[in-house]
Design an enzyme around this catalytic site. Structure first.
Site, PDB file in Angstrom:
ATOM      1  CD  GLU A   1       7.542   1.539  -1.159  1.00 23.53           C
ATOM      2  OE1 GLU A   1       8.261   0.697  -1.760  1.00 23.53           O
ATOM      3  OE2 GLU A   1       7.880   2.726  -0.997  1.00 23.53           O
TER       4      GLU A   1
ATOM      5  CD  GLU B   1       0.880   0.305   3.000  1.00 23.20           C
ATOM      6  OE1 GLU B   1       0.885   1.549   2.928  1.00 23.20           O
ATOM      7  OE2 GLU B   1       1.835  -0.350   3.475  1.00 23.20           O
TER       8      GLU B   1
END
Length: 339
Positions: A307, A164
C-alpha cells in the site's frame, strides 16, 4: 508546469535516456550550511546526507517538505488463478473501496504525515494475462499503465510515495526481479499475503514457468516488466519516472514497489538516484532486491503490508531530517563556539 506524458513505449524509452540531474550548487550549499549547524560533525548520521540529497533534487539549500503525495495503484493479475495468494482477487476491489473510505493503514499514515493520497484502479474487472501462458500485458496495455502512473503525479508535490494493491502481485514482483537480476525463482519468492510452505513452492514453480516462457524478453528491462509484471507495477514505474522529470524526490516502498522501480534502474543506470528506500520489508527477497539497487533502507520494522505503508512511515524520517537541517541554528546564530 505539467509535463506531457510520453505517447508510446518509444517515448518512455526516450524519457529514460534523458534524465534530469540534481542541482549540484544547491547540494553544495546545503552541505556547507550543515557544517555550520550547532552539532558535532556527522552527529545526525544519515539524516544529514538525506537532507543534502533532498536539497539537491529540490534545488534549494534549506528545503522544507510541505506537499508529499502518496499514490496507490490497484490492479488484478491473471496469475492469481494459479492459486499463488492466500486471498481471492475480489479483495483488490474491496481494498480499493477501503482506501477511498479512508479505512486502510495507508490512509492513517498519509494523514499522520500530511500527505495527500490518491487511488487509481486499473481495469480491475480485466486481470492481466497469466504470465505463464502469455505476456501479462500487450504493448498498448503496458503503455497505458505507464501513462496512468505518469499522469497521476502532481507537479506541485515535493515528495512522492507509490503504493499498490493487487492480489497475486508478490508473484509478479518476484518474476520481474528474477527476470531483471537472475538467480533461481526460489531466490525471489516469499510468503506474500501468508501462503504456507506448499504455497511458497507453488509460487516458485509459477515464477520459473514465467521466466522460461519469456526467456527471449529478459534482456530488455521494460519487456520484463511488460511480460511478467502487472498494471500497478507498470503504473508505479511510470510515476517514478515522471517524478524524476519533475525533480520530485521519491521514497520507495517494499518489495513490489522496488521490483517495479528496478526495471527503470536496469534500463538506465542512475534512474533511481532521486529515490531512497523507505524500509526493509519482511518479504523474503526485499533485502536482496535493495542490495541489487544499492539502496540502504531508512527503516526496518518487519512490515509487509504494501500500500506504500513503509515508505509513508519514512516520510517522518525525511521530515525530521529537513526540520533539523533547515531549522537548526548555526554556531554563529546561536553564539556557540565551534569546535
Amino acid at each position: 508546469m505539467t509535463l506531457p506524458c510520453p505517447a508510446d513505449i518509444a517515448a518512455f524509452r526516450a524519457a529514460l535516456a534523458d534524465l534530469p540531474a540534481p542541482d549540484p550548487e544547491a547540494r553544495a550549499q546545503s552541505e556547507a550550511h550543515n557544517a555550520q549547524l550547532t552539532k558535532p560533525p556527522a552527529a545526525l548520521g544519515r539524516l544529514e546526507t538525506l537532507a543534502a540529497w533532498y536539497a539537491g533534487w529540490r534545488g534549494t539549500p534549506r528545503p522544507v517538505l510541505g506537499a508529499p503525495q502518496v499514490i496507490v495503484f490497484a490492479a488484478n493479475h491473471g496469475v492469481a488463478a494459479r492459486g499463488v495468494s492466500a486471498f481471492p482477487p475480489e479483495v483488490t476491489a474491496q481494498m480499493v473501496a477501503n482506501f477511498r473510505a479512508g479505512g486502510a493503514a495507508i490512509n492513517q499514515l498519509a494523514q499522520c504525515f500530511g500527505a495527500r493520497i490518491d487511488v487509481h484502479e486499473l481495469s480491475l474487472d480485466r486481470p492481466t494475462a497469466d504470465f505463464t501462458a502469455a505476456p501479462a500485458m500487450d504493448a498498448a496495455g503496458f503503455t497505458g499503465a505507464l501513462a496512468t502512473g505518469w499522469r497521476a503525479v502532481d507537479p506541485g508535490a515535493d515528495l512522492l510515495v507509490t503504493g499498490e494493491m493487487g492480489i497475486g502481485n508478490t508473484t509478479a514482483a518476484a518474476a520481474v526481479a528474477a527476470g531483471l537480476f537472475g538467480g533461481e525463482a526460489a531466490d525471489w519468492v516469499g510468503r506474500g499475503t501468508g501462503v504456507d510452505a506448499a504455497g511458497l513452492t507453488l509460487k516458485a514453480e509459477v515464477v520459473a514457468e514465467g521466466l522460461a516462457r519469456h526467456a527471449a524478453a529478459l534482456s530488455d528491462p521494460l519487456e520484463v516488466l511488460r511480460c511478467l509484471g502487472g498494471r500497478e507495477l507498470a503504473a508505479m514505474a511510470g510515476a517514478i519516472l515522471a517524478a524524476r522529470h519533475y525533480r520530485i524526490p521519491v521514497i520507495l516502498d517494499g518489495f513490489i514497489c522496488c521490483a517495479a522501480a528496478a526495471a527503470l534502474h536496469r534500463a538506465a543506470p542512475g534512474a533511481l538516484d532521486h529515490c531512497v528506500a523507505g524500509h526493509l520489508s519482511a518479504e523474503t527477497a526485499h533485502g536482496r532486491l535493495l542490495a541489487a539497487l544499492d539502496k540502504a533502507p531508512l527503516l526496518s520494522l518487519e512490515m509487509r503490508l504494501g500500500e506504500g505503508s513503509g515508505a509513508a512511515l519514512a516520510i517522518g524520517v525525511l521530515k525530521g531530517a529537513l526540520a533539523c537541517h533547515s531549522g537548526m541554528a548555526t554556531f554563529a546564530e546561536a553564539g556557540v563556539a565551534a569546535g
